[in-house]
Design a protein around this motif. Sequence first.
Motif, PDB file in Angstrom:
ATOM      1  N   GLY A   1      -7.824  -3.064   3.608  1.00 37.49           N
ATOM      2  CA  GLY A   1      -7.564  -1.639   3.424  1.00 37.49           C
ATOM      3  C   GLY A   1      -7.383  -1.272   1.960  1.00 37.49           C
ATOM      4  N   LEU A   2      -6.667  -2.115   1.216  1.00 40.19           N
ATOM      5  CA  LEU A   2      -6.495  -1.873  -0.219  1.00 40.19           C
ATOM      6  C   LEU A   2      -7.837  -1.933  -0.940  1.00 40.19           C
ATOM      7  CD1 LEU A   2      -3.283  -3.981  -0.931  1.00 40.19           C
ATOM      8  CD2 LEU A   2      -3.463  -1.478  -0.998  1.00 40.19           C
ATOM      9  N   SER A   3      -8.639  -2.934  -0.574  1.00 40.68           N
ATOM     10  CA  SER A   3      -9.937  -3.116  -1.232  1.00 40.68           C
ATOM     11  C   SER A   3     -10.870  -1.939  -0.978  1.00 40.68           C
ATOM     12  CB  SER A   3     -10.600  -4.404  -0.743  1.00 40.68           C
ATOM     13  OG  SER A   3      -9.794  -5.512  -1.068  1.00 40.68           O
ATOM     14  N   LEU A   4     -10.776  -1.348   0.201  1.00 41.60           N
ATOM     15  CA  LEU A   4     -11.658  -0.241   0.582  1.00 41.60           C
ATOM     16  C   LEU A   4     -11.031   1.128   0.330  1.00 41.60           C
ATOM     17  CD1 LEU A   4     -12.970  -1.717   3.957  1.00 41.60           C
ATOM     18  CD2 LEU A   4     -14.129  -1.704   1.728  1.00 41.60           C
TER      19      LEU A   4
ATOM     20  N   VAL B   1      -4.040   0.550   5.493  1.00 44.67           N
ATOM     21  CA  VAL B   1      -2.955  -0.103   4.757  1.00 44.67           C
ATOM     22  C   VAL B   1      -1.624   0.221   5.429  1.00 44.67           C
ATOM     23  CG1 VAL B   1      -1.674  -0.110   2.567  1.00 44.67           C
ATOM     24  CG2 VAL B   1      -4.177  -0.187   2.552  1.00 44.67           C
ATOM     25  N   GLN B   2      -1.407   1.494   5.719  1.00 41.16           N
ATOM     26  CA  GLN B   2      -0.156   1.920   6.344  1.00 41.16           C
ATOM     27  C   GLN B   2       0.017   1.264   7.710  1.00 41.16           C
ATOM     28  OE1 GLN B   2       0.440   6.181   6.635  1.00 41.16           O
ATOM     29  NE2 GLN B   2       1.993   5.922   8.232  1.00 41.16           N
ATOM     30  N   LYS B   3      -1.028   1.288   8.508  1.00 40.98           N
ATOM     31  CA  LYS B   3      -0.958   0.713   9.855  1.00 40.98           C
ATOM     32  C   LYS B   3      -0.639  -0.785   9.788  1.00 40.98           C
ATOM     33  CE  LYS B   3      -3.640   0.076  14.050  1.00 40.98           C
ATOM     34  NZ  LYS B   3      -4.826  -0.666  14.345  1.00 40.98           N
ATOM     35  N   SER B   4      -1.289  -1.501   8.891  1.00 41.95           N
ATOM     36  CA  SER B   4      -1.057  -2.938   8.778  1.00 41.95           C
ATOM     37  C   SER B   4       0.349  -3.237   8.264  1.00 41.95           C
ATOM     38  CB  SER B   4      -2.095  -3.587   7.862  1.00 41.95           C
ATOM     39  OG  SER B   4      -3.365  -3.540   8.458  1.00 41.95           O
ATOM     40  N   ALA B   5       0.810  -2.451   7.301  1.00 42.97           N
ATOM     41  CA  ALA B   5       2.164  -2.650   6.781  1.00 42.97           C
ATOM     42  C   ALA B   5       3.210  -2.370   7.860  1.00 42.97           C
ATOM     43  CB  ALA B   5       2.399  -1.761   5.561  1.00 42.97           C
ATOM     44  N   GLU B   6       2.981  -1.347   8.669  1.00 46.07           N
ATOM     45  CA  GLU B   6       3.902  -1.052   9.772  1.00 46.07           C
ATOM     46  C   GLU B   6       3.931  -2.206  10.778  1.00 46.07           C
ATOM     47  OE1 GLU B   6       2.325   2.703  11.048  1.00 46.07           O
ATOM     48  OE2 GLU B   6       3.605   3.842   9.659  1.00 46.07           O
ATOM     49  N   GLU B   7       2.772  -2.770  11.055  1.00 45.42           N
ATOM     50  CA  GLU B   7       2.698  -3.899  11.985  1.00 45.42           C
ATOM     51  C   GLU B   7       3.383  -5.135  11.383  1.00 45.42           C
ATOM     52  OE1 GLU B   7       1.795  -5.899  15.573  1.00 45.42           O
ATOM     53  OE2 GLU B   7       2.119  -3.814  15.013  1.00 45.42           O
TER      54      GLU B   7
ATOM     55  N   ALA C   1       1.450   4.202   0.814  1.00 44.25           N
ATOM     56  CA  ALA C   1       0.215   4.532   1.541  1.00 44.25           C
ATOM     57  C   ALA C   1       0.269   5.975   2.048  1.00 44.25           C
ATOM     58  CB  ALA C   1      -0.002   3.559   2.695  1.00 44.25           C
ATOM     59  N   LYS C   2       1.426   6.383   2.554  1.00 43.78           N
ATOM     60  CA  LYS C   2       1.592   7.767   3.014  1.00 43.78           C
ATOM     61  C   LYS C   2       1.414   8.753   1.860  1.00 43.78           C
ATOM     62  CE  LYS C   2       4.730   7.003   6.913  1.00 43.78           C
ATOM     63  NZ  LYS C   2       6.118   7.189   7.406  1.00 43.78           N
ATOM     64  N   ALA C   3       1.846   8.346   0.675  1.00 43.08           N
ATOM     65  CA  ALA C   3       1.740   9.205  -0.511  1.00 43.08           C
ATOM     66  C   ALA C   3       0.360   9.105  -1.168  1.00 43.08           C
ATOM     67  CB  ALA C   3       2.828   8.829  -1.520  1.00 43.08           C
TER      68      ALA C   3
ATOM     69  N   GLY D   1       0.576   1.883  -6.114  1.00 40.61           N
ATOM     70  CA  GLY D   1       1.908   1.557  -5.598  1.00 40.61           C
ATOM     71  C   GLY D   1       1.834   0.689  -4.357  1.00 40.61           C
ATOM     72  N   ALA D   2       0.895   0.996  -3.466  1.00 42.19           N
ATOM     73  CA  ALA D   2       0.718   0.185  -2.258  1.00 42.19           C
ATOM     74  C   ALA D   2       0.275  -1.231  -2.622  1.00 42.19           C
ATOM     75  CB  ALA D   2      -0.296   0.840  -1.321  1.00 42.19           C
ATOM     76  N   THR D   3      -0.567  -1.331  -3.636  1.00 38.46           N
ATOM     77  CA  THR D   3      -1.034  -2.647  -4.084  1.00 38.46           C
ATOM     78  C   THR D   3       0.119  -3.467  -4.636  1.00 38.46           C
ATOM     79  OG1 THR D   3      -3.227  -1.763  -4.574  1.00 38.46           O
ATOM     80  CG2 THR D   3      -2.633  -3.840  -5.627  1.00 38.46           C
TER      81      THR D   3
END
Length: 142
Positions: free
Chosen positions: A46-49, A55-61, A98-100, A105-107
Amino acid sequence: MRRLLCVALLLPLSALPLASQEPKKKRETDPLMALKLKEAQNLLEGLSLNDLAKVQKSAEELLRISKEAQFRKVLTTAKYEYHANTFQQAAEVVIEKAKAKNLDGATLGYLDMTRTCIKCHQYTREAGLGLLIEKRGDGLGQ
């Protein structure tokens, strides 16, 4: 002729495994750890793309899996709890960024999560906690 005889006698011995060359018994991967690895790979994709929803979904999981593993109380050392909590805080940062729509920052949050995973696994290996858990039949999760 004498050299040939020596080589012929010693050659089969070189094929025998030495005690130090015995293959190590491969430990089975905890199913929760396998899920975390899969989600970490999804998060990196997700970060790469630049797919921040992924990204958000994976981090939540990853956060959910980490809390589930911690809830099992397999490891109760203070250092393990520290690593688990640090991982969860980093996952929360990834979710927030990711939400923002903040890719950088997500990276950085992802890098913190990865660093924490490595430190926790290093700790459990050095402390022999993974072997202790394996003997009890429990899984190892962060």
